[in-house]
Motif scaffolding. Sequence first.
Motif, PDB file in Angstrom:
ATOM      1  N   UNK A 282      25.648 -14.396 -24.281  1.00  0.00           N
ATOM      2  CA  UNK A 282      27.103 -13.972 -23.775  1.00  0.00           C
ATOM      3  C   UNK A 282      28.081 -13.597 -24.726  1.00  0.00           C
ATOM      4  N   UNK A 283      28.991 -12.818 -24.282  1.00  0.00           N
ATOM      5  CA  UNK A 283      30.061 -12.281 -25.262  1.00  0.00           C
ATOM      6  C   UNK A 283      31.436 -12.229 -24.470  1.00  0.00           C
ATOM      7  N   UNK A 284      32.413 -12.253 -25.475  1.00  0.00           N
ATOM      8  CA  UNK A 284      33.798 -12.207 -24.904  1.00  0.00           C
ATOM      9  C   UNK A 284      34.606 -12.007 -25.973  1.00  0.00           C
ATOM     10  N   UNK A 285      35.777 -10.987 -25.873  1.00  0.00           N
ATOM     11  CA  UNK A 285      36.540 -10.672 -27.062  1.00  0.00           C
ATOM     12  C   UNK A 285      37.658  -9.971 -26.434  1.00  0.00           C
ATOM     13  N   UNK A 286      38.464  -9.457 -27.407  1.00  0.00           N
ATOM     14  CA  UNK A 286      39.824  -8.706 -27.118  1.00  0.00           C
ATOM     15  C   UNK A 286      40.027  -7.529 -27.844  1.00  0.00           C
ATOM     16  N   UNK A 287      39.010  -7.207 -28.850  1.00  0.00           N
ATOM     17  CA  UNK A 287      39.121  -6.174 -29.682  1.00  0.00           C
ATOM     18  C   UNK A 287      39.291  -5.052 -29.200  1.00  0.00           C
ATOM     19  N   UNK A 288      38.809  -4.510 -28.217  1.00  0.00           N
ATOM     20  CA  UNK A 288      38.928  -3.064 -27.315  1.00  0.00           C
ATOM     21  C   UNK A 288      40.292  -3.043 -26.923  1.00  0.00           C
ATOM     22  N   UNK A 289      40.798  -4.379 -26.433  1.00  0.00           N
ATOM     23  CA  UNK A 289      42.317  -4.206 -26.133  1.00  0.00           C
ATOM     24  C   UNK A 289      43.400  -3.804 -27.413  1.00  0.00           C
ATOM     25  N   UNK A 290      42.858  -4.327 -28.531  1.00  0.00           N
ATOM     26  CA  UNK A 290      43.839  -4.023 -29.627  1.00  0.00           C
ATOM     27  C   UNK A 290      43.428  -2.831 -30.486  1.00  0.00           C
ATOM     28  N   UNK A 291      42.571  -2.245 -30.128  1.00  0.00           N
ATOM     29  CA  UNK A 291      42.275  -0.842 -30.975  1.00  0.00           C
ATOM     30  C   UNK A 291      43.434   0.189 -30.871  1.00  0.00           C
ATOM     31  N   UNK A 292      43.383   0.819 -31.795  1.00  0.00           N
ATOM     32  CA  UNK A 292      44.663   1.933 -31.721  1.00  0.00           C
ATOM     33  C   UNK A 292      43.959   3.036 -30.844  1.00  0.00           C
TER      34      UNK A 292
ATOM     35  N   UNK B 115      27.392  -4.120 -29.437  1.00  0.00           N
ATOM     36  CA  UNK B 115      27.542  -5.434 -30.339  1.00  0.00           C
ATOM     37  C   UNK B 115      26.497  -5.193 -31.452  1.00  0.00           C
ATOM     38  N   UNK B 116      26.710  -4.315 -32.298  1.00  0.00           N
ATOM     39  CA  UNK B 116      25.728  -4.205 -33.658  1.00  0.00           C
ATOM     40  C   UNK B 116      26.450  -5.316 -34.557  1.00  0.00           C
ATOM     41  N   UNK B 117      25.544  -6.134 -34.965  1.00  0.00           N
ATOM     42  CA  UNK B 117      25.939  -7.287 -36.001  1.00  0.00           C
ATOM     43  C   UNK B 117      25.261  -6.861 -37.331  1.00  0.00           C
ATOM     44  N   UNK B 118      25.919  -6.792 -38.371  1.00  0.00           N
ATOM     45  CA  UNK B 118      25.232  -6.455 -39.498  1.00  0.00           C
ATOM     46  C   UNK B 118      25.423  -7.688 -40.394  1.00  0.00           C
ATOM     47  N   UNK B 119      24.365  -8.495 -40.787  1.00  0.00           N
ATOM     48  CA  UNK B 119      24.509  -9.490 -41.776  1.00  0.00           C
ATOM     49  C   UNK B 119      24.035  -9.512 -42.887  1.00  0.00           C
ATOM     50  N   UNK B 120      24.465  -9.330 -44.149  1.00  0.00           N
ATOM     51  CA  UNK B 120      23.953  -9.139 -45.416  1.00  0.00           C
ATOM     52  C   UNK B 120      23.994 -10.361 -46.039  1.00  0.00           C
ATOM     53  N   UNK B 121      22.586 -10.811 -46.462  1.00  0.00           N
ATOM     54  CA  UNK B 121      22.450 -11.993 -47.376  1.00  0.00           C
ATOM     55  C   UNK B 121      22.177 -11.547 -48.920  1.00  0.00           C
ATOM     56  N   UNK B 122      22.810 -12.044 -49.987  1.00  0.00           N
ATOM     57  CA  UNK B 122      22.621 -11.413 -51.299  1.00  0.00           C
ATOM     58  C   UNK B 122      22.443 -12.694 -51.918  1.00  0.00           C
ATOM     59  N   UNK B 123      21.664 -12.721 -53.174  1.00  0.00           N
ATOM     60  CA  UNK B 123      21.753 -13.452 -54.144  1.00  0.00           C
ATOM     61  C   UNK B 123      22.850 -13.483 -55.009  1.00  0.00           C
ATOM     62  N   UNK B 124      23.189 -14.997 -55.232  1.00  0.00           N
ATOM     63  CA  UNK B 124      24.524 -15.210 -55.915  1.00  0.00           C
ATOM     64  C   UNK B 124      24.748 -14.377 -57.224  1.00  0.00           C
ATOM     65  N   UNK B 125      23.686 -14.077 -58.106  1.00  0.00           N
ATOM     66  CA  UNK B 125      23.861 -13.353 -59.339  1.00  0.00           C
ATOM     67  C   UNK B 125      24.159 -11.979 -59.085  1.00  0.00           C
ATOM     68  N   UNK B 126      24.465 -11.302 -58.049  1.00  0.00           N
ATOM     69  CA  UNK B 126      24.777  -9.973 -57.888  1.00  0.00           C
ATOM     70  C   UNK B 126      26.249  -9.972 -57.375  1.00  0.00           C
ATOM     71  N   UNK B 127      27.135 -11.214 -57.469  1.00  0.00           N
ATOM     72  CA  UNK B 127      28.419 -11.048 -57.246  1.00  0.00           C
ATOM     73  C   UNK B 127      29.111 -10.263 -58.493  1.00  0.00           C
ATOM     74  N   UNK B 128      28.513 -10.713 -59.484  1.00  0.00           N
ATOM     75  CA  UNK B 128      29.073 -10.203 -60.799  1.00  0.00           C
ATOM     76  C   UNK B 128      29.027  -8.597 -61.043  1.00  0.00           C
ATOM     77  N   UNK B 129      27.997  -7.928 -60.173  1.00  0.00           N
ATOM     78  CA  UNK B 129      27.867  -6.459 -60.186  1.00  0.00           C
ATOM     79  C   UNK B 129      28.286  -5.537 -59.164  1.00  0.00           C
ATOM     80  N   UNK B 130      28.696  -6.360 -57.912  1.00  0.00           N
ATOM     81  CA  UNK B 130      28.750  -5.725 -56.571  1.00  0.00           C
ATOM     82  C   UNK B 130      30.012  -6.190 -56.127  1.00  0.00           C
TER      83      UNK B 130
END
Length: 129
Positions: A116-126, A1-16
């Motif tokens: 708690x967590x619940x999901x079906x991603x593993x059921x739908x992986x190739x 369950x690794x969650x990666x959350x990127x917060x970024x300053x709005x002025x970077x949308x023009x360059x990334x």
Amino acid sequence: MPHFHIEYSANLEEVFDMGALCEAIRAEAARIDTFPMPGIRVRATRVDHYAIADGDPKHGFIDLSIRLRAGRPHAVKEVAVEQIFDALKAFVAPVMKSRSIALSAEMRDIDPDLAPKHGTIRDHLKASA
């Protein structure tokens, strides 16, 4: 369950391309054994209101927060966060040559008793995944 959350300053949308950054982080995380691939989630949130250093609006930031279920040894987490941070630095390196950008990252454990967590991603992986 690794969650990666990127917060970024709005002025970077023009360059990334933030979608490409999300994919770069996902791909690097998938190469690290301590991050189970089916649980990887990467998202980016633009921050419209911010103030940095001397207040010059040209400054930007990218902050990467990594949350994962507790139980991994500290040394394993140190290597993993360094590897992910290196991928972030590599992605932004060309722009940082000409732009003022602050990068940061933090890894935190999630208490499994309180998440708690619940999901079906593993059921739908190739099957090959």
